[in-house]
Design a protein around this motif. Structure first.
Motif, PDB file in Angstrom:
ATOM      1  N   GLU A 139       0.839  -1.196   0.000  1.00  0.00           N
ATOM      2  CA  GLU A 139       0.000   0.000   0.000  1.00  0.00           C
ATOM      3  C   GLU A 139       0.876   1.249   0.000  1.00  0.00           C
ATOM      4  O   GLU A 139       1.998   1.239   0.513  1.00  0.00           O
ATOM      5  CB  GLU A 139      -0.930   0.013   1.208  1.00  0.00           C
ATOM      6  N   LYS A 140       0.353   2.313  -0.580  1.00  0.00           N
ATOM      7  CA  LYS A 140       1.127   3.558  -0.655  1.00  0.00           C
ATOM      8  C   LYS A 140       1.366   4.126   0.738  1.00  0.00           C
ATOM      9  O   LYS A 140       0.567   3.884   1.648  1.00  0.00           O
ATOM     10  CB  LYS A 140       0.413   4.576  -1.559  1.00  0.00           C
ATOM     11  N   PRO A 141       2.473   4.855   0.914  1.00  0.00           N
ATOM     12  CA  PRO A 141       3.600   4.976  -0.003  1.00  0.00           C
ATOM     13  C   PRO A 141       4.512   3.762   0.079  1.00  0.00           C
ATOM     14  O   PRO A 141       4.441   2.993   1.031  1.00  0.00           O
ATOM     15  CB  PRO A 141       4.317   6.226   0.519  1.00  0.00           C
ATOM     16  N   LEU A 142       5.365   3.602  -0.934  1.00  0.00           N
ATOM     17  CA  LEU A 142       6.301   2.480  -0.934  1.00  0.00           C
ATOM     18  C   LEU A 142       7.098   2.452   0.370  1.00  0.00           C
ATOM     19  O   LEU A 142       7.172   1.432   1.060  1.00  0.00           O
ATOM     20  CB  LEU A 142       7.241   2.612  -2.138  1.00  0.00           C
ATOM     21  N   THR A 143       7.742   3.553   0.694  1.00  0.00           N
ATOM     22  CA  THR A 143       8.459   3.738   1.951  1.00  0.00           C
ATOM     23  C   THR A 143       8.339   5.217   2.319  1.00  0.00           C
ATOM     24  O   THR A 143       7.701   5.988   1.603  1.00  0.00           O
ATOM     25  CB  THR A 143       9.954   3.386   1.830  1.00  0.00           C
ATOM     26  N   LEU A 144       9.017   5.614   3.375  1.00  0.00           N
ATOM     27  CA  LEU A 144       9.105   7.026   3.730  1.00  0.00           C
ATOM     28  C   LEU A 144      10.507   7.568   3.484  1.00  0.00           C
ATOM     29  O   LEU A 144      10.825   8.677   3.916  1.00  0.00           O
ATOM     30  CB  LEU A 144       8.710   7.224   5.201  1.00  0.00           C
ATOM     31  N   SER A 145      11.324   6.810   2.763  1.00  0.00           N
ATOM     32  CA  SER A 145      12.724   7.180   2.558  1.00  0.00           C
ATOM     33  C   SER A 145      13.189   6.715   1.196  1.00  0.00           C
ATOM     34  O   SER A 145      12.901   5.584   0.783  1.00  0.00           O
ATOM     35  CB  SER A 145      13.588   6.538   3.656  1.00  0.00           C
ATOM     36  N   ILE A 146      13.934   7.559   0.484  1.00  0.00           N
ATOM     37  CA  ILE A 146      14.491   7.177  -0.806  1.00  0.00           C
ATOM     38  C   ILE A 146      15.531   6.071  -0.637  1.00  0.00           C
ATOM     39  O   ILE A 146      15.591   5.126  -1.433  1.00  0.00           O
ATOM     40  CB  ILE A 146      15.105   8.397  -1.520  1.00  0.00           C
ATOM     41  N   ALA A 147      16.356   6.169   0.400  1.00  0.00           N
ATOM     42  CA  ALA A 147      17.380   5.137   0.630  1.00  0.00           C
ATOM     43  C   ALA A 147      16.722   3.773   0.857  1.00  0.00           C
ATOM     44  O   ALA A 147      17.191   2.753   0.336  1.00  0.00           O
ATOM     45  CB  ALA A 147      18.241   5.524   1.826  1.00  0.00           C
ATOM     46  N   GLU A 148      15.625   3.742   1.626  1.00  0.00           N
ATOM     47  CA  GLU A 148      14.922   2.485   1.853  1.00  0.00           C
ATOM     48  C   GLU A 148      14.271   1.979   0.572  1.00  0.00           C
ATOM     49  O   GLU A 148      14.298   0.769   0.284  1.00  0.00           O
ATOM     50  CB  GLU A 148      13.870   2.677   2.939  1.00  0.00           C
ATOM     51  N   ALA A 149      13.705   2.875  -0.213  1.00  0.00           N
ATOM     52  CA  ALA A 149      13.111   2.478  -1.489  1.00  0.00           C
ATOM     53  C   ALA A 149      14.163   1.864  -2.396  1.00  0.00           C
ATOM     54  O   ALA A 149      13.927   0.826  -3.039  1.00  0.00           O
ATOM     55  CB  ALA A 149      12.454   3.679  -2.155  1.00  0.00           C
ATOM     56  N   ASP A 150      15.326   2.479  -2.478  1.00  0.00           N
ATOM     57  CA  ASP A 150      16.400   1.967  -3.333  1.00  0.00           C
ATOM     58  C   ASP A 150      16.857   0.586  -2.874  1.00  0.00           C
ATOM     59  O   ASP A 150      17.144  -0.293  -3.703  1.00  0.00           O
ATOM     60  CB  ASP A 150      17.574   2.931  -3.345  1.00  0.00           C
ATOM     61  N   GLU A 151      16.927   0.386  -1.569  1.00  0.00           N
ATOM     62  CA  GLU A 151      17.337  -0.929  -1.074  1.00  0.00           C
ATOM     63  C   GLU A 151      16.311  -1.998  -1.437  1.00  0.00           C
ATOM     64  O   GLU A 151      16.666  -3.112  -1.840  1.00  0.00           O
ATOM     65  CB  GLU A 151      17.555  -0.896   0.435  1.00  0.00           C
ATOM     66  N   LEU A 152      15.018  -1.667  -1.297  1.00  0.00           N
ATOM     67  CA  LEU A 152      13.978  -2.634  -1.665  1.00  0.00           C
ATOM     68  C   LEU A 152      14.058  -2.991  -3.143  1.00  0.00           C
ATOM     69  O   LEU A 152      13.949  -4.171  -3.516  1.00  0.00           O
ATOM     70  CB  LEU A 152      12.591  -2.071  -1.342  1.00  0.00           C
ATOM     71  N   LEU A 153      14.251  -1.995  -3.993  1.00  0.00           N
ATOM     72  CA  LEU A 153      14.340  -2.260  -5.433  1.00  0.00           C
ATOM     73  C   LEU A 153      15.527  -3.156  -5.743  1.00  0.00           C
ATOM     74  O   LEU A 153      15.433  -4.073  -6.579  1.00  0.00           O
ATOM     75  CB  LEU A 153      14.447  -0.934  -6.191  1.00  0.00           C
TER      76      LEU A 153
END
Length: 388
Positions: free
Chosen positions: A109-123
């Motif tokens: 569910e939105k948002p993916l994360t609350l952090s760009i660094a965390e989003a990049d790690e998930l990707l």
């Protein structure tokens, strides 16, 4: 990859059994030929039982669907192939990381994360495991949106000029008081991150371009909480188009509203929801209305591919998200609301937040900025503050 049941279906598990979880479980039930519900998890097991009962899952069938209070135990014991995560925003990163680690695809569910660094790690972890991340940006799955986006991206309607989007998604104080995490920056975000990220994602999707700069302002006007309940921004897109944004939870909760407008050289598109009713208008620059033509084409396409069931899914965006997810999996292509689009939506919100803090226009990619940098924003000198 997680285990598959004896019928060859994808095994499906749900983490978080609150209000939005009902839409995900209902969508999974709509695809019994493709998805097998194998487990639910919630820190309050009674919430899972109530959810299943409300969707007509009989007590006998519930006995075959274990409920876990610890999602990590569920992932380790069940090892599902697809996991939907519908918990507070601040938990998305950790839960998604754990699900990916056991080889599960995730719908978050939105948002993916609350952090760009965390989003990049998930990707990156999803790439390593060969699984896919999908984000619940359901506005992409509203009727006609995908078709219009494809036409705009192709250049059929000329250059994209301008758009505006308004999210007046009112909530009373009781909404924020019901859970301690609501309206906090470390777990939820305010009216921009929580209620408006769908709309920001929709505009970049429709207008076919990422946001490269933002000049934003935030305020906490009527609610007792940490985060903002009102936000404005002027956004510049990579393709040269402009977009005006407004998001608030200060309006009437009984008349929640979201609307958008996109202008190209040849077309004007208006759409929105008001008190649960969806409206759409598509006109060329001479004023001719093309809305009925677009709807009839989509209805005919759905009738040919799925009959009445296919038509019905058009008006249930979460079910449409699951349908398109399985279709994209079969075709070997990314889903419409993939992990990268979720990352871009988070980046857009953080850009608005950063601009509100700095007081100037901010450009992407900007220096590192996280939602934790918003902590105490309205208690700083010169910032708007909630009335006593």
């Amino acid at each position: 990859m997680g285990k598959q049941d004896k019928m060859g279906k994808l095994t499906f598990a749900l983490i978080g059994c609150g209000k939005v979880a009902e839409k995900h479980l209902k969508a999974a039930l709509a695809f019994k030929d493709r998805l097998s519900i194998v487990a639910l998890s919630d820190s309050r097991p009674e919430a899972a039982t109530k959810l299943m009962s409300g969707l007509g899952i009989s007590p006998e069938k519930q006995q075959g669907i274990p409920v876990f209070s610890d999602y990590r135990e569920m992932l380790e014991k069940i090892r599902p192939q697809l996991v939907a995560i519908t918990t507070p925003s601040g938990s998305h990163y950790r839960m998604s990381l754990d699900a990916i680690a056991v080889g599960a695809h995730v719908i978050i569910e939105k948002p993916l994360t609350l952090s760009i660094a965390e989003a990049d790690e998930l990707l990156e972890k999803a790439r390593e495991k060969g699984v896919r991340i999908t984000v619940g940006h359901i506005y992409r799955y509203f009727p006609l949106v995908s078709e219009l986006a494809a036409e705009i991206h192709s250049g059929r309607h000329g250059k994209v000029l301008y758009g505006d989007v308004k999210v007046r998604w009112g909530h009373d104080q009781a909404y924020y008081d019901q859970s301690s995490w609501r309206g906090t920056y470390d777990q939820d975000g305010g009216a921009v991150m929580n209620q408006s990220i769908h709309a920001l994602d929709l505009m970049t999707f429709l207008m076919g371009s990422d946001i490269v700069s933002a000049k934003g302002s935030l305020d906490r006007m009527t609610h007792r909480m940490e985060a903002e309940d009102f936000g404005l921004a002027i956004l510049r897109l990579e393709n040269g188009a402009w977009c005006a944004f407004e998001g608030t939870t200060c309006t009437d909760p009984k008349r929640q509203e979201a609307s958008f407008f996109v202008l190209t050289e040849k077309l004007e598109i208006r759409g929105g929801i008001l008190a649960g009713k969806v409206k759409m208008a598509i006109r060329d620059r001479e004023g001719k209305n093309h809305t009925t033509k677009y709807f009839m084409k989509q209805l005919c396409d759905r009738w040919r591919s799925g009959g009445l069931t296919g038509i019905g899914m058009l008006f249930h965006p979460h079910t449409e998200l699951y349908r398109e997810w399985m279709e994209s999996l079969d075709a070997g292509r990314p889903p419409r609301a993939d992990g990268m689009s979720g990352r871009q939506a988070v980046e857009a919100v953080l850009l608005i937040y950063k601009s509100a803090v700095s007081g100037r226009e901010e450009r992407a990619p900007s220096a590192p900025f996280t939602i934790s940098d918003m902590a105490g924003h309205f208690d700083r000198p010169g910032q708007s503050r909630q009335p006593d």
